[in-house]
Design a protein around this motif. Structure first.
Motif, PDB file in Angstrom:
ATOM      1  N   MET A 123       0.836  -1.210   0.000  1.00 10.47           N
ATOM      2  CA  MET A 123       0.000   0.000   0.000  1.00 10.47           C
ATOM      3  C   MET A 123       0.868   1.256   0.000  1.00 10.47           C
ATOM      4  SD  MET A 123      -3.083  -1.184  -0.088  1.00 10.47           S
ATOM      5  CE  MET A 123      -4.078   0.223   0.355  1.00 10.47           C
ATOM      6  N   LEU A 124       2.000   1.221   0.709  1.00  9.30           N
ATOM      7  CA  LEU A 124       2.928   2.353   0.695  1.00  9.30           C
ATOM      8  C   LEU A 124       3.433   2.596  -0.719  1.00  9.30           C
ATOM      9  CD1 LEU A 124       4.702   4.539   1.955  1.00  9.30           C
ATOM     10  CD2 LEU A 124       6.301   2.734   2.661  1.00  9.30           C
ATOM     11  N   ALA A 125       3.765   1.538  -1.439  1.00 12.37           N
ATOM     12  CA  ALA A 125       4.217   1.690  -2.830  1.00 12.37           C
ATOM     13  C   ALA A 125       3.139   2.351  -3.685  1.00 12.37           C
ATOM     14  CB  ALA A 125       4.598   0.317  -3.409  1.00 12.37           C
ATOM     15  N   GLU A 126       1.887   1.986  -3.460  1.00  8.36           N
ATOM     16  CA  GLU A 126       0.795   2.587  -4.230  1.00  8.36           C
ATOM     17  C   GLU A 126       0.642   4.066  -3.897  1.00  8.36           C
ATOM     18  OE1 GLU A 126      -2.672   0.048  -3.848  1.00  8.36           O
ATOM     19  OE2 GLU A 126      -1.426  -1.703  -4.303  1.00  8.36           O
ATOM     20  N   GLU A 170       1.492 -11.318  -0.813  1.00  8.61           N
ATOM     21  CA  GLU A 170       2.510 -11.366  -1.866  1.00  8.61           C
ATOM     22  C   GLU A 170       1.908 -10.982  -3.208  1.00  8.61           C
ATOM     23  OE1 GLU A 170       5.272 -14.291  -4.566  1.00  8.61           O
ATOM     24  OE2 GLU A 170       4.262 -15.190  -2.842  1.00  8.61           O
ATOM     25  N   ALA A 171       0.737 -11.526  -3.517  1.00  7.48           N
ATOM     26  CA  ALA A 171       0.095 -11.209  -4.799  1.00  7.48           C
ATOM     27  C   ALA A 171      -0.197  -9.718  -4.897  1.00  7.48           C
ATOM     28  CB  ALA A 171      -1.185 -12.023  -4.954  1.00  7.48           C
ATOM     29  N   HIS A 172      -0.722  -9.142  -3.824  1.00  7.72           N
ATOM     30  CA  HIS A 172      -0.997  -7.702  -3.818  1.00  7.72           C
ATOM     31  C   HIS A 172       0.297  -6.928  -4.074  1.00  7.72           C
ATOM     32  CE1 HIS A 172      -3.623  -4.310  -2.151  1.00  7.72           C
ATOM     33  NE2 HIS A 172      -2.538  -3.756  -2.618  1.00  7.72           N
ATOM     34  N   ALA A 173       1.377  -7.349  -3.440  1.00  2.56           N
ATOM     35  CA  ALA A 173       2.669  -6.678  -3.622  1.00  2.56           C
ATOM     36  C   ALA A 173       3.159  -6.821  -5.061  1.00  2.56           C
ATOM     37  CB  ALA A 173       3.690  -7.253  -2.647  1.00  2.56           C
ATOM     38  N   ARG A 174       2.985  -7.982  -5.655  1.00  3.74           N
ATOM     39  CA  ARG A 174       3.414  -8.182  -7.054  1.00  3.74           C
ATOM     40  C   ARG A 174       2.625  -7.263  -7.992  1.00  3.74           C
ATOM     41  NH1 ARG A 174       8.114 -11.170  -6.900  1.00  3.74           N
ATOM     42  NH2 ARG A 174       7.874 -12.779  -5.323  1.00  3.74           N
ATOM     43  N   LEU A 175       1.351  -7.062  -7.692  1.00  4.12           N
ATOM     44  CA  LEU A 175       0.543  -6.159  -8.511  1.00  4.12           C
ATOM     45  C   LEU A 175       0.983  -4.713  -8.311  1.00  4.12           C
ATOM     46  CD1 LEU A 175      -2.940  -7.848  -8.065  1.00  4.12           C
ATOM     47  CD2 LEU A 175      -1.371  -8.021 -10.004  1.00  4.12           C
ATOM     48  N   GLY A 202      -7.928 -16.347  -5.004  1.00  3.16           N
ATOM     49  CA  GLY A 202      -8.000 -14.942  -4.603  1.00  3.16           C
ATOM     50  C   GLY A 202      -8.689 -14.087  -5.654  1.00  3.16           C
ATOM     51  N   ARG A 203      -9.967 -14.273  -5.771  1.00  2.00           N
ATOM     52  CA  ARG A 203     -10.732 -13.633  -6.850  1.00  2.00           C
ATOM     53  C   ARG A 203     -10.777 -12.112  -6.763  1.00  2.00           C
ATOM     54  NH1 ARG A 203     -13.710 -18.285  -5.535  1.00  2.00           N
ATOM     55  NH2 ARG A 203     -13.629 -19.821  -7.197  1.00  2.00           N
ATOM     56  N   SER A 204     -10.667 -11.556  -5.582  1.00  2.00           N
ATOM     57  CA  SER A 204     -10.805 -10.099  -5.453  1.00  2.00           C
ATOM     58  C   SER A 204      -9.696  -9.338  -6.160  1.00  2.00           C
ATOM     59  CB  SER A 204     -10.861  -9.684  -3.981  1.00  2.00           C
ATOM     60  OG  SER A 204      -9.631  -9.959  -3.339  1.00  2.00           O
ATOM     61  N   LEU A 205      -8.531  -9.952  -6.351  1.00  2.00           N
ATOM     62  CA  LEU A 205      -7.430  -9.281  -7.045  1.00  2.00           C
ATOM     63  C   LEU A 205      -7.330  -9.650  -8.524  1.00  2.00           C
ATOM     64  CD1 LEU A 205      -4.574  -9.399  -4.365  1.00  2.00           C
ATOM     65  CD2 LEU A 205      -5.976  -7.447  -5.027  1.00  2.00           C
ATOM     66  N   MET A 206      -8.105 -10.630  -8.974  1.00  2.00           N
ATOM     67  CA  MET A 206      -8.006 -11.059 -10.368  1.00  2.00           C
ATOM     68  C   MET A 206      -8.347  -9.962 -11.383  1.00  2.00           C
ATOM     69  SD  MET A 206      -6.539 -13.904 -10.259  1.00  2.00           S
ATOM     70  CE  MET A 206      -6.649 -14.441 -11.959  1.00  2.00           C
ATOM     71  N   PRO A 207      -9.330  -9.085 -11.104  1.00  2.00           N
ATOM     72  CA  PRO A 207      -9.567  -8.010 -12.071  1.00  2.00           C
ATOM     73  C   PRO A 207      -8.342  -7.105 -12.242  1.00  2.00           C
ATOM     74  CG  PRO A 207     -11.380  -8.141 -10.500  1.00  2.00           C
ATOM     75  CD  PRO A 207     -10.307  -9.066 -10.016  1.00  2.00           C
ATOM     76  N   ARG A 208      -7.623  -6.894 -11.160  1.00  2.00           N
ATOM     77  CA  ARG A 208      -6.429  -6.047 -11.242  1.00  2.00           C
ATOM     78  C   ARG A 208      -5.337  -6.721 -12.073  1.00  2.00           C
ATOM     79  NH1 ARG A 208      -3.125  -3.500  -6.179  1.00  2.00           N
ATOM     80  NH2 ARG A 208      -1.800  -2.123  -7.387  1.00  2.00           N
ATOM     81  N   VAL A 209      -5.221  -8.053 -11.961  1.00  3.88           N
ATOM     82  CA  VAL A 209      -4.264  -8.776 -12.799  1.00  3.88           C
ATOM     83  C   VAL A 209      -4.595  -8.533 -14.267  1.00  3.88           C
ATOM     84  CG1 VAL A 209      -3.418 -11.056 -13.495  1.00  3.88           C
ATOM     85  CG2 VAL A 209      -3.793 -10.561 -11.073  1.00  3.88           C
ATOM     86  N   LEU A 210      -5.863  -8.703 -14.616  1.00 11.37           N
ATOM     87  CA  LEU A 210      -6.275  -8.500 -16.010  1.00 11.37           C
ATOM     88  C   LEU A 210      -6.057  -7.058 -16.455  1.00 11.37           C
ATOM     89  CD1 LEU A 210      -9.553 -10.598 -16.154  1.00 11.37           C
ATOM     90  CD2 LEU A 210      -7.426 -11.047 -17.390  1.00 11.37           C
TER      91      LEU A 210
END
Length: 195
Positions: A69-72, A103-108, A142-150
């Motif tokens: 979140m800090l990176a964002e 980790e996934a959130h951080a990778r995004l 982890g479906r909540s982050l999948m739209p962000r991946v796309l």
């Protein structure tokens, strides 16, 4: 309203003199401020949250999401190089700590910061970050982050010049954001696709 409650949480954490509560309270303020469109306050609060977690060793399990979140927040105020460094640390800590969602959130967050490079986008590193996030999210559903991946895959395709694939991926992300009720993301992507 959320910022108000977060500030009350900080005051309570200070009264309790509890480092974990202090770190989480500042995280709460940072998260609420970022969502409310105040990335400077978010950056400052998340910096404190991360510093407390690092210095005292409390909240080590949540440090990857604090850093993501800090990176964002850093990226939102134009601190692109800092955002990349922070997101890289978040991804490494998330992977070594075993919290796949963080980790996934951080990778995004890393992919997004890398895509914002004003000189040269490191396409391979962005793709690798997105592949790892996708792999992790698939394993934990982890479906909540999948739209962000796309969405980020779409932005990557656009950055490489593949307009058709980029717009197709953004439309898929838009549909998934709609399916999970993320109306702010839906409105933002609809505006982007109208251009």
């Amino acid at each position: 309203p959320l910022v108000h409650y977060s500030r009350r949480y900080i005051a309570l954490a200070e009264q309790m003199d509890n480092d974990l509560a202090r770190s989480l309270a500042h995280f709460s303020l940072g998260n609420a401020s970022l969502a409310g469109g105040d990335p400077v306050t978010a950056r400052d609060a998340l910096t404190i949250s991360a510093a407390v977690a690092r210095a005292r060793g409390t909240g080590a399990a949540v440090l990857p999401i604090i850093l993501a979140m800090l990176a964002e927040a850093q990226l939102a105020i134009g601190e692109q190089m800092e955002a990349v460094a922070t997101a890289r640390e978040a991804a490494e800590r998330g992977q070594s700590g075993g919290c796949y969602y963080f980790e996934a959130h951080a990778r995004l967050s890393l992919a997004e910061a890398l895509l914002a490079d004003p000189v040269r986008v490191p396409f391979a590193e962005v793709a690798a970050a997105l592949d790892r996030a996708d792999e992790v999210l698939t394993s934990i559903e982890g479906r909540s982050l999948m739209p962000r991946v796309l969405e980020l895959r779409g932005r990557l395709a656009l950055a490489t010049g593949d307009v058709d694939a980029g717009r197709r991926l953004l439309r898929q992300a838009l549909a998934l954001y709609g399916a999970i009720g993320a109306t702010g993301h839906v409105a933002r992507l609809e505006r982007a696709l109208d251009r």
